[in-house]
Each structure stands twice: as C-alpha cells, then as structure tokens.
Design a protein around this motif. Sequence first.
Motif, PDB file in Angstrom:
ATOM      1  N   GLN A   1      85.005   2.274 -98.357  1.00 39.18           N
ATOM      2  CA  GLN A   1      85.051   3.520 -97.800  1.00 39.18           C
ATOM      3  C   GLN A   1      84.005   3.924 -96.660  1.00 39.18           C
ATOM      4  O   GLN A   1      83.953   4.310 -95.666  1.00 39.18           O
ATOM      5  N   LEU A   2      82.799   3.733 -97.217  1.00 42.87           N
ATOM      6  CA  LEU A   2      81.568   4.033 -96.566  1.00 42.87           C
ATOM      7  C   LEU A   2      81.173   2.946 -95.335  1.00 42.87           C
ATOM      8  O   LEU A   2      80.967   3.461 -94.176  1.00 42.87           O
ATOM      9  N   GLU A   3      81.895   1.868 -95.489  1.00 40.12           N
ATOM     10  CA  GLU A   3      81.823   0.754 -94.363  1.00 40.12           C
ATOM     11  C   GLU A   3      82.668   1.291 -93.290  1.00 40.12           C
ATOM     12  O   GLU A   3      82.528   1.266 -92.060  1.00 40.12           O
ATOM     13  N   ASP A   4      83.998   1.613 -93.729  1.00 41.25           N
ATOM     14  CA  ASP A   4      84.905   2.026 -92.840  1.00 41.25           C
ATOM     15  C   ASP A   4      84.337   3.339 -91.993  1.00 41.25           C
ATOM     16  O   ASP A   4      84.599   3.595 -90.744  1.00 41.25           O
ATOM     17  N   PHE A   5      83.725   4.068 -92.989  1.00 40.85           N
ATOM     18  CA  PHE A   5      83.205   5.424 -92.151  1.00 40.85           C
ATOM     19  C   PHE A   5      82.190   5.253 -91.212  1.00 40.85           C
ATOM     20  O   PHE A   5      82.266   5.669 -90.031  1.00 40.85           O
ATOM     21  N   ALA A   6      81.348   3.920 -91.559  1.00 40.04           N
ATOM     22  CA  ALA A   6      80.257   3.754 -90.638  1.00 40.04           C
ATOM     23  C   ALA A   6      81.027   3.305 -89.333  1.00 40.04           C
ATOM     24  O   ALA A   6      80.694   3.607 -88.192  1.00 40.04           O
ATOM     25  N   TYR A   7      81.956   2.283 -89.423  1.00 37.64           N
ATOM     26  CA  TYR A   7      82.793   2.003 -88.406  1.00 37.64           C
ATOM     27  C   TYR A   7      83.330   2.973 -87.502  1.00 37.64           C
ATOM     28  O   TYR A   7      83.430   3.176 -86.103  1.00 37.64           O
ATOM     29  N   ILE A   8      84.112   3.950 -88.082  1.00 35.20           N
ATOM     30  CA  ILE A   8      84.791   4.937 -87.363  1.00 35.20           C
ATOM     31  C   ILE A   8      83.755   5.974 -86.827  1.00 35.20           C
ATOM     32  O   ILE A   8      83.760   6.228 -85.536  1.00 35.20           O
ATOM     33  N   THR A   9      82.507   6.116 -87.455  1.00 29.71           N
ATOM     34  CA  THR A   9      81.666   6.852 -86.889  1.00 29.71           C
ATOM     35  C   THR A   9      81.076   6.084 -85.845  1.00 29.71           C
ATOM     36  O   THR A   9      80.874   6.882 -84.609  1.00 29.71           O
ATOM     37  N   SER A  10      80.714   5.136 -85.797  1.00 33.36           N
ATOM     38  CA  SER A  10      80.093   4.241 -84.802  1.00 33.36           C
ATOM     39  C   SER A  10      80.992   4.223 -83.614  1.00 33.36           C
ATOM     40  O   SER A  10      80.659   4.457 -82.354  1.00 33.36           O
TER      41      SER A  10
ATOM     42  N   SER B   1      87.494  -1.195 -75.716  1.00 37.88           N
ATOM     43  CA  SER B   1      87.459  -0.450 -76.860  1.00 37.88           C
ATOM     44  C   SER B   1      85.999  -0.010 -77.009  1.00 37.88           C
ATOM     45  O   SER B   1      84.938  -0.882 -76.858  1.00 37.88           O
ATOM     46  N   SER B   2      85.720   1.214 -77.837  1.00 30.34           N
ATOM     47  CA  SER B   2      84.569   1.299 -78.441  1.00 30.34           C
ATOM     48  C   SER B   2      84.336   0.947 -79.976  1.00 30.34           C
ATOM     49  O   SER B   2      83.385   0.869 -80.464  1.00 30.34           O
ATOM     50  N   SER B   3      85.477   0.255 -80.298  1.00 30.81           N
ATOM     51  CA  SER B   3      85.359  -0.207 -81.659  1.00 30.81           C
ATOM     52  C   SER B   3      84.618  -1.500 -81.681  1.00 30.81           C
ATOM     53  O   SER B   3      85.132  -2.575 -81.087  1.00 30.81           O
ATOM     54  N   ASP B   4      83.303  -1.759 -82.390  1.00 30.81           N
ATOM     55  CA  ASP B   4      82.926  -3.041 -82.696  1.00 30.81           C
ATOM     56  C   ASP B   4      83.178  -3.347 -84.239  1.00 30.81           C
ATOM     57  O   ASP B   4      82.471  -4.182 -84.613  1.00 30.81           O
ATOM     58  N   ASN B   5      84.341  -3.016 -84.817  1.00 28.32           N
ATOM     59  CA  ASN B   5      84.367  -3.146 -85.958  1.00 28.32           C
ATOM     60  C   ASN B   5      84.985  -4.695 -85.843  1.00 28.32           C
ATOM     61  O   ASN B   5      85.907  -5.030 -85.243  1.00 28.32           O
TER      62      ASN B   5
END
Lengths: 135, 481
Positions: free
Chosen positions: B263-272, A98-102
Amino acid sequence: MSKTKETFCVIDDDLIHQFIIKKMIAGIPADFEKNVLVFSNGLEAITYLKNAISNHDELPDIILLDINMPIMNGWQFLEQYKSIFPSLNKKITIYILSSSDNPHDIARVKEFKEVSGYFIKPITENELEKLMTAI
Amino acid sequence: MYTNLLFQSFFYLSDNFLMIIDSDGNFKKVNDKWKELGFSKEELIQTPFVNLIYPEDQAETKNFIAADEFSNTASELKNRLVSQDGDILLIKWRFLKIDSTEDIIAIGKDISDQTRQQLTYEAFTKDLKEKSKKLEDLFELSEDLIVIANADGYFKKVNPKWIEILGYSEAELLSTPFMEFIHPDDRSKTTTMVRKQMEGTTAIKFENRYQTKSGESVWLEWNATSVDQTGDIFAIARNTTAQKKQKIREQATLKEVRAKNKQLEDFAYITSHNLRAPVANIAMLTKFLEETQLSEEQEKLTKLLTDSTRILNQTLHDLIEVIQIHNKDNTKLVEVSLEKIVKEVTNQLSGEIMSSKAEITTDFSDVSIVRYSEIFLRSIFLNLISNALKYKSPDRKPVINITAKRLKNSIQLTFSDNGIGIDLEKYKNQVFGFKKTFHNNIDAKGLGLFMTKSQIEALNGTIKVSSTLEKGTKFTINLNL
C-alpha cells in the motif's frame, strides 16, 4: 517526396499539459504544416479514430498517450485501438507520455507492440523534435 | 565297632558343620568343615562354642543351650558364625542332647547364599515397585499426553492430561474409536500414519488436530511412538496449540505488514505521479516564461523558479528509486561488462565531462565482467562518477580512476578522485546518510551516496570511504559474489 503535413494527437486529461504540448509543437521549426488534435480521455480519442478510420488525411501520425485518465484510461484505449488497428488506413506511431514512473506501468507497455516508446513528463523539446522528424 | 567307623565316616564326609559340645558349651569334637572358618580342631577343642558366634547372637545362643529344650527331639536355631578373617556365615542348626553323656550333638547348615539370594530378590522387587511407582507418577503427572492404543482403534490407557485437555471422561475416551476425537480434516493423514506405525515406522514430529468435547481444536505433536508385539501403540504427544496459534498470528501479521508495505509503495507511486505531473507543467511553463520579454528582476526570479523545479523533479525521481531498491527485478544478477557500464555512464555525463575536461581512467585488467544487478551497477557508477565531477577542485583538472580487483570472496571496486575531499572528522557518520550534503553545492541533494550504499548492501556488499581535504576522495566497494 517530402511530407507536407504532420498531425499530432494528444490524449491527456490535464488541460495545462494540453496547452504546453500544443505550444511546444508549435515552437518546433519545420517546413511542413503541423496539426494537433487534443482529447481529454481515451474514449474521445477512440471515437474520433473510428469515425476517421479510412480517412487518411484526418488520421494522426503520432499519438502521445497519457495513462491515468478518467472515463477511459490509456490501457483501455490501447485495448480498443488493437481492434481497430487492422482497418486503419495509416501507420500511426504511439508513444506513452505519462508522469508515472511506476515500473509496473513501464513494464506493461511491453505488452503492446503498438506502442513505440515511453516518455516520463516533462518531455523536452529535443525529444519532441526527434519524434517529429522520425516520421 | 563297625557302627562307630560308619559314624566316623559320616562325621568327616559331611558338608555341614558338625560338632559335639559338652553341657557347658565347650567343643568336644568338630569335623573338617570347621577348617573353612580358619580354625584347626586343636584350637577349637575345649573352647566355648559361643566364642565363634557373632556378638549380637551370643546371648540367644547361650540361652538356647541353657534352656535344654532339645533333650528328646531335635531343636532348631539360627545364628551367625564369624570366621578367623571376619567373614560372617548364617547357619541353621539342629541340636540334640545325647542323654547318657549330657553331651550335645549339633548339625549346622550354611544358609548364607540362600539368604543372600532371598534378600537380593526382595530388594529387586522393591526396586521394581519403586520404578513402577515412578513411571506411574510420570504417567499421572506428565504435561505430555501419554496413551496406549490397541490395533482395533481404541485407547487402552490414557493419562489424566488427556482428560484435562480434551474434556472427555476416561470412560468416554476408552469407549470411543480414537479416530472420532481427531479433527475430520486430519483423519486421513492420521490413518496413514497409524498404518505406518503398524509396519514399524516411528513417528517423529507428526502433527494432527484433536477436538475437545466443547468442539475446540487442539494441535498435538506426536514425538515418539512404537508398536509392541501385541500390536499396541505407545505414544506421547505434546499439546502445541499455543505455539500453533502464535505462528498463525505471526503469519497474519506478516501478511498484514506485506499488504501495508505494498500500500505504501503504491501510495508513493501515486504521490510521485500526482506531484510530478504539475511539477512537469511548472517546468515547462517556466521555460515558456523565460522565452518572453522579461525585466531583469523577472528574469532572475524565473531562473530561481527553474532551478527549484528541476531539483523538485529530481527529488521525486530519487524517491521512487529508493522505493525500488528491493524490487526483485532490480536485484536480478547478470553478467555485466565494467567497460560497457563506464562507457554508458560517461556518455550520460558527457556534458559535464566535457565542460570540466575531466579525465577518467580505468583498470579492469584483473576483472572485466562481474555478475551483479545491472541496474544497481550502473547506478553505482553513475552516482560515484557524477559525485566526483560535482566535487572537483576548482584548481585542477579532475582525474577519476576506477579499478576492479578480484579478492578471495569478493570483487573490489575503487573510485578515486582528486577533488576537494570530504571532512571525514566532521561528517564521519553522515557520508552515506539520507539527505546529507557536506558542501554548499546547490546540486547536492545527498541522495546519491545513500542510494549507492543501499544498492550495495541490498546485495550484501560493503562501501567505505577515505578522504583528505583538498587532496581527494576514495570509495572502496566490496561486491560479494
């Protein structure tokens, strides 16, 4: 007895990624036949697996699974996979690609013992080759 | 004769001032009592009585004697006697004229003490009244709510603040069980508190809500109450509604900020994530492109494309790391072996270490294990070692020395290298800044030192740098334990 065939299953909605993975797998030198099955979401893949459930030859050896996909995402696919796992006629190794590194995603993988590893895109040819030869 | 003797005895034994004066007011005879004033009989005889009178009272005394109104019946007079030492005695006199001789006989009683007591009593009462008035004023004007309640659950006395705040009349307040003014949700805890009061506990900072006549809630903080022998409760409360509302507003704001942050953190993850997917694709496609037949110019362009993609990909990775610095999992403290961390990091950097022939020496003899965030420690070592490798001098083999020392309240780590150094005169305030680089190095993204500093500071540590151009750089880190 050395293997004669290895089947990859790529589950990813990104058409370019599908193309890349196919090309990379094809580019790795091997003395056996390499097959690639491609599905654009979890539902397509699980439907295929259910139909091929007892057909050893049609089942993949390795699944490269994306997480964020429309219709059925990677997590939902894994939940479904759990239920068909006992009746599968083959040992299948699953990797997340995946490209997610969350970190939440990375941590969640640990909930699924069916998953053997987590790769963040892009996967290198080296890594892919290791996966291939590990089977 | 006997009568005379008897008279003489009474005269001398009396504890009152006894005297006989002639019609001109001069002493003819005095008893021993007068000695208490400091005058002998001899001094007094033939001198005027008024000489011993307090000046202000002299005129009245003279007039009294001259008026001669005590010929038949005794007559009374009050005046003040002055002793030889200046003491003043208040005397109540009874005068009587002896007809045959025109002499005047008088008995004086010292009423100084009695009067003083009377005066003291009056002053005391006056003082009490004033104090009582002050208390009354305090009660009437207090910004606090003051109340006396009885054991039956009614208010006996409330100050006007109650009427102002709750909007009920005094009569209403006194005729309704006070529990009914309390917010239903707070009645049970108030009942418990009142019972404790009865048992002798003093309430401190007990909070409950009252309801105004118009139905609004008012927060009261009870700061001192006590019970007297009659079972009455004396209590003072402060209206803390404004503070409470402020606190509730602050909490709401805090909640909102946390949600926004999430929200910002999620936004950063999604953007990334969404950026990384195509970047990864571009990286691979460029690689495929490299493997095809290319003209010289195309090859050059492909190389540049590869570099740009790699940097873009790394930047995305770093941005996520920055977001994660305060993540709880990252700041978990564990026992970490410094030797192990160095081994892991040098393995990771083995390519660069080999190609540069770098020598890495360590001295962990003082401290070999530290209790710290493993993720941060690895990241700190990775950043500082790769930093040293990146800024090596082209003229000499890179040598990196890492030490650990136990100080009083911290562990000190040092990383020294023999690289090109940083011009600290020029970049003093920018070394640890976000996206600051000091060299025209294509790999320098500047996030490394910013990350390192953030990771150290997230656990209350410090990092300092010293450097000499063309000699080398030394980072000194203090990890607080």
